[in-house]
Design a protein around this motif. Structure first.
Motif, PDB file in Angstrom:
ATOM      1  N   GLU A   1       0.772  -1.226   0.029  1.00  0.00           N
ATOM      2  CA  GLU A   1       0.064  -0.080   0.032  1.00  0.00           C
ATOM      3  C   GLU A   1       0.776   1.269   0.087  1.00  0.00           C
ATOM      4  O   GLU A   1       0.692   2.320  -0.829  1.00  0.00           O
ATOM      5  CB  GLU A   1      -0.837  -0.094   1.078  1.00  0.00           C
ATOM      6  CG  GLU A   1      -1.769   1.236   1.013  1.00  0.00           C
ATOM      7  CD  GLU A   1      -3.040   0.986   0.093  1.00  0.00           C
ATOM      8  OE1 GLU A   1      -3.572   1.951   0.190  1.00  0.00           O
ATOM      9  OE2 GLU A   1      -3.256   0.195  -0.361  1.00  0.00           O
TER      10      GLU A   1
ATOM     11  N   GLN B   1       2.211   1.760  -3.491  1.00  0.00           N
ATOM     12  CA  GLN B   1       1.417   2.391  -4.297  1.00  0.00           C
ATOM     13  C   GLN B   1       0.917   3.916  -4.024  1.00  0.00           C
ATOM     14  O   GLN B   1       0.737   4.518  -5.015  1.00  0.00           O
ATOM     15  CB  GLN B   1       0.179   1.460  -4.322  1.00  0.00           C
ATOM     16  CG  GLN B   1       0.359   0.080  -4.987  1.00  0.00           C
ATOM     17  CD  GLN B   1      -1.039  -0.760  -4.754  1.00  0.00           C
ATOM     18  OE1 GLN B   1      -1.877  -0.586  -3.957  1.00  0.00           O
ATOM     19  NE2 GLN B   1      -1.086  -1.923  -5.343  1.00  0.00           N
ATOM     20  N   ARG B   2       0.798   4.104  -2.786  1.00  0.00           N
ATOM     21  CA  ARG B   2       0.748   5.606  -2.567  1.00  0.00           C
ATOM     22  C   ARG B   2       1.827   6.501  -2.730  1.00  0.00           C
ATOM     23  O   ARG B   2       1.714   7.876  -3.319  1.00  0.00           O
ATOM     24  CB  ARG B   2      -0.003   5.612  -1.095  1.00  0.00           C
ATOM     25  CG  ARG B   2      -1.140   4.883  -0.861  1.00  0.00           C
ATOM     26  CD  ARG B   2      -2.302   5.525  -1.430  1.00  0.00           C
ATOM     27  NE  ARG B   2      -3.606   4.943  -0.986  1.00  0.00           N
ATOM     28  CZ  ARG B   2      -4.893   5.399  -0.485  1.00  0.00           C
ATOM     29  NH1 ARG B   2      -4.656   6.947  -0.373  1.00  0.00           N
ATOM     30  NH2 ARG B   2      -5.894   4.870  -0.259  1.00  0.00           N
TER      31      ARG B   2
ATOM     32  N   TRP C   1      -4.440  -8.663   4.986  1.00  0.00           N
ATOM     33  CA  TRP C   1      -4.246  -7.427   3.755  1.00  0.00           C
ATOM     34  C   TRP C   1      -4.884  -6.138   4.394  1.00  0.00           C
ATOM     35  O   TRP C   1      -4.319  -5.083   4.237  1.00  0.00           O
ATOM     36  CB  TRP C   1      -4.686  -7.888   2.667  1.00  0.00           C
ATOM     37  CG  TRP C   1      -6.197  -8.348   2.598  1.00  0.00           C
ATOM     38  CD1 TRP C   1      -7.254  -7.605   2.101  1.00  0.00           C
ATOM     39  CD2 TRP C   1      -6.750  -9.545   2.844  1.00  0.00           C
ATOM     40  NE1 TRP C   1      -8.533  -8.187   2.273  1.00  0.00           N
ATOM     41  CE2 TRP C   1      -7.979  -9.553   2.674  1.00  0.00           C
ATOM     42  CE3 TRP C   1      -6.100 -10.848   3.093  1.00  0.00           C
ATOM     43  CZ2 TRP C   1      -8.878 -10.606   2.767  1.00  0.00           C
ATOM     44  CZ3 TRP C   1      -7.089 -11.896   3.464  1.00  0.00           C
ATOM     45  CH2 TRP C   1      -8.367 -11.749   3.165  1.00  0.00           C
TER      46      TRP C   1
ATOM     47  N   ARG D   1      -2.860  -2.763   5.218  1.00  0.00           N
ATOM     48  CA  ARG D   1      -3.558  -1.582   4.631  1.00  0.00           C
ATOM     49  C   ARG D   1      -3.795  -0.216   5.580  1.00  0.00           C
ATOM     50  O   ARG D   1      -3.394   0.732   5.355  1.00  0.00           O
ATOM     51  CB  ARG D   1      -4.687  -1.775   3.686  1.00  0.00           C
ATOM     52  CG  ARG D   1      -5.138  -0.897   2.661  1.00  0.00           C
ATOM     53  CD  ARG D   1      -6.381  -1.222   1.979  1.00  0.00           C
ATOM     54  NE  ARG D   1      -5.915  -2.607   1.191  1.00  0.00           N
ATOM     55  CZ  ARG D   1      -7.121  -3.397   0.890  1.00  0.00           C
ATOM     56  NH1 ARG D   1      -8.143  -3.311   1.293  1.00  0.00           N
ATOM     57  NH2 ARG D   1      -6.669  -4.577   0.331  1.00  0.00           N
TER      58      ARG D   1
ATOM     59  N   TRP E   1      -2.381   3.341   6.127  1.00  0.00           N
ATOM     60  CA  TRP E   1      -3.324   4.542   5.745  1.00  0.00           C
ATOM     61  C   TRP E   1      -2.710   5.482   7.193  1.00  0.00           C
ATOM     62  O   TRP E   1      -2.810   6.682   7.010  1.00  0.00           O
ATOM     63  CB  TRP E   1      -4.427   4.278   5.841  1.00  0.00           C
ATOM     64  CG  TRP E   1      -5.070   3.592   4.643  1.00  0.00           C
ATOM     65  CD1 TRP E   1      -4.578   3.600   3.549  1.00  0.00           C
ATOM     66  CD2 TRP E   1      -6.321   2.817   4.525  1.00  0.00           C
ATOM     67  NE1 TRP E   1      -5.416   2.948   2.568  1.00  0.00           N
ATOM     68  CE2 TRP E   1      -6.429   2.344   3.236  1.00  0.00           C
ATOM     69  CE3 TRP E   1      -7.397   2.560   5.350  1.00  0.00           C
ATOM     70  CZ2 TRP E   1      -7.387   1.451   2.551  1.00  0.00           C
ATOM     71  CZ3 TRP E   1      -8.619   1.655   4.972  1.00  0.00           C
ATOM     72  CH2 TRP E   1      -8.488   1.273   3.464  1.00  0.00           C
TER      73      TRP E   1
END
Length: 486
Positions: free
Chosen positions: A188, A191-192, A353, A357, A361
Motif C-alpha cells: 500500500e 502504491q501511494r 491485507w 493497509r 493509511w
C-alpha cells in the motif's frame, strides 16, 4: 538472561579473529536492501583492529578505522529517493559489493503470531464468499522489484553471512515465509508514495511484550523498582532487535498483545509499551520515530481454558483501553480491527491485507501528511439532553454510517445507579444519540464493550469507530497521531 546477552556479544565479537582479518557486515546490510531516504545512513561492521575501511555509494566515499575491538562505523549523508539499482562498496583488506540497492522508505514490523502470520497462511485463509478474495492469491502476482523484504531469523541474525543474503524482492519463496501484514503495508505504501519500500519482519508467535524489551530498559525505569518483571525480558530483543541497530528506519509497526491479554493486564501493559517504545527509540537515537500498532480483534478470551488468571467478557475491552492509553506517547497511532474477524474462537483472524493497509493509511496520514486516506473516528465528548446522551467524534473527515445499514449495535447506557442497559442509537450528522429503556438520566455510555462485539458504526470511508467508554479517565486519542517528523 545476562548469560544470553553475553553469548550474543561473544558471538558478535567472534566475527573477527586474528586468522580472519576480512571486513564483515551484519546480516541486515546485504544485497537487495532498501536504504532509508532523507536520513543519515550508518554503515557498520567488524574488521581487524586498526584496519581502514572505506564505503562508497551514490557518489559518496567515506572511511574510518576499526577500533581496538574491530568495530567500525561510517555515516553516509542523507540520500534522495532512488528506484535505480545501485552498488554499495565496502573496502578494507577485502572488498564487498552489495548489489541491487535502492533508496526509499524502511519500516520494522514486530510482535507475535498475528504479525508473523505468513503469506503462505494468507493464501489459505477463509473469508465469506461475498468478499473480494483477490488478496488470497497475492503470491501468484507479487513481483514488484520496488518492494524488498527482510525476515529476521532469531538464530541467525547475530551471525554474519559471507554471501550477504537476507533481503529479497517480495516474491516467490521469500515472500511465502514473510509477514502478510508487513507485506501488505509495504504494498500500500509503495502504491501511494511510488517509492521503494523495505520492510523488516522480526516477530515470534506466542511472545509477550517483555522479551522485546532490553533487560536494561526495565532496570533503568523506576516504575519497575518495586515489582519483578517476568516474561523473559530481553529474550527476543537481544537476538532479533539489537543486531538491527543502527540500520536507518522510518518507523516501527507492532502487532502484539494477545499473550498479555490472557494475563488480564491493563495499566501495566500500557507502561510496558511506553518502556518498549522509548527504549527502541533510544537505541536508534531518534525520539520521534513513529510507532504504529494494532488494537486486538474480537476473541472469546473468557472461554479459554487453563488461563493463569480469571478472564471475563470485559478482559479484552479493558486491555484495548490499555492499548489506547499508550497514545499518550508522542508519535504513536493505533488501528481498529473490530470488523476483521470471521470466527470468534480464532485468535488468528484473516484479513491480514486489511491490517497492513490500515497501518499504511495511518502512516500515510500521520508520517507522510497525506490527506486523502481513511482514518477511524474516535470518541471525543458526551453531552446530555433529556434522556439522550449525545456523542461527538473526531479524527475523520466523512460522515458516520451504519456499515450494514441496520440499526446501530453495541451501545450501552447507564444512569446514576451505574447499571448499563442496551442502548438504542441513531446517527445525526457527526454525532450519535443514545437512549435506553429505563434510563431517564444518562450518565455514561459504553460502545463495543464486550470481547465479541463487532459494532456496525463506521465512517463513510469504511473504517470502524474505536471502542470506548465514557465512565473512565480517557486521554485525547488523536493528539499523538499528528505532527510526526519526516
Amino acid at each position: 538472561m545476562k548469560n544470553q546477552v553475553l553469548g550474543v556479544l561473544l558471538l558478535v565479537l567472534s566475527w573477527v579473529t586474528p586468522a580472519q582479518a576480512n571486513v564483515v557486515l551484519p546480516r541486515v546490510l546485504a544485497h537487495n536492501m532498501v536504504l532509508q531516504r532523507n536520513k543519515p545512513l550508518p554503515i557498520w561492521g567488524q574488521a581487524a583492529p586498526g584496519e581502514t575501511v572505506a564505503v562508497q555509494f551514490a557518489g559518496q566515499q567515506v572511511s574510518t578505522v576499526a577500533d581496538a575491538a574491530g568495530r567500525w562505523q561510517v555515516l553516509l549523508q542523507p540520500l534522495a529517493t532512488s528506484s535505480t539499482p545501485a552498488e554499495l562498496v565496502i573496502t578494507g583488506r577485502n572488498t564487498i559489493r552489495l548489489r541491487n540497492v535502492l533508496v526509499g522508505e524502511v519500516w520494522l514490523a514486530s510482535g507475535q503470531s498475528n504479525m508473523e502470520y505468513t503469506m503462505r497462511k494468507n493464501s489459505k485463509a477463509t473469508i465469506p464468499a461475498t468478499e473480494d478474495a483477490s488478496p488470497l492469491t497475492e503470491l501468484e502476482r507479487a513481483h514488484n522489484p520496488l518492494i524488498r523484504i527482510f525476515l529476521v531469523n532469531r538464530k541467525e541474525l547475530v551471525k554474519p553471512d559471507s554471501l550477504h543474503r537476507g533481503w529479497s524482492v517480495a516474491q516467490d519463496s521469500a515472500l511465502r515465509s514473510f509477514s502478510a501484514p508487513a507485506y501488505f503495508f509495504a504494498k500500500e505504501l509503495n502504491q501511494r508514495l511510488n517509492v521503494p519500500i523495505g520492510v523488516i519482519s522480526s516477530a515470534v508467535p506466542g511472545s509477550r511484550i517483555e522479551p522485546w524489551i532490553a533487560e536494561a530498559a526495565f532496570q533503568q525505569d523506576s516504575y519497575y523498582a518495586t515489582q519483578k518483571v517476568d516474561g523473559d525480558p530481553g529474550k527476543f530483543y537481544e537476538p532479533m532487535i539489537r543486531p538491527l541497530v543502527p540500520f536507518a528506519v522510518r518507523g516501527f509497526l507492532w502487532y502484539q498483545g494477545e499473550s498479555n491479554c490472557f494475563l488480564a493486564e491493563t495499566s501495566t501493559y500500557t507502561h510496558k509499551m511506553k518502556t518498549l517504545i522509548e527504549s527502541w527509540r533510544a537505541a536508534w537515537q531518534d525520539s520521534a520515530l513513529p510507532f504504529y500498532y494494532v488494537q486486538l480483534a474480537p476473541f472469546k478470551y473468557s472461554e479459554s481454558k487453563d488461563t493463569k488468571v480469571p478472564l471475563n467478557r470485559e478482559t479484552l475491552p479493558r486491555f484495548r483501553e490499555a492499548q489506547t492509553a499508550a497514545l499518550q506517547i508522542p508519535y504513536t497511532g493505533v488501528i481498529v480491527t473490530t470488523d476483521l474477524v470471521t470466527k470468534l474462537d480464532d485468535i488468528h483472524p484473516p484479513y491480514k491485507w486489511k491490517i497492513g493497509r490500515r497501518l499504511a493509511w495511518l502512516a500515510l496520514a500521520a508520517t507522510y501528511k497525506k490527506h486523502n486516506v481513511p482514518v477511524s473516528p474516535v470518541y471525543q465528548s458526551m453531552a446530555v439532553k433529556g434522556n439522550e446522551a449525545i456523542l461527538s467524534f473526531q479524527n475523520f473527515r466523512s460522515s458516520l454510517v451504519s456499515e450494514n445499514k441496520q440499526p446501530l449495535t453495541d451501545f450501552q447506557l447507564a444512569g446514576p445507579d451505574g447499571v448499563f442497559h442496551p442502548g438504542q442509537a441513531r446517527i445525526k450528522g457527526k454525532r450519535v444519540l443514545v437512549s435506553a429503556t429505563g434510563v431517564a438520566q444518562p450518565v455514561a455510555v459504553r460502545f463495543g464493550w464486550d470481547e465479541v462485539a463487532k459494532p456496525n458504526l463506521f465512517s463513510k470511508s469504511g473504517l470502524p469507530v474505536r471502542p470506548f467508554r465514557t465512565d473512565a479517565a480517557a486521554t485525547n486519542p488523536t493528539t499523538a497521531t499528528t505532527e510526526v517528523s519526516k
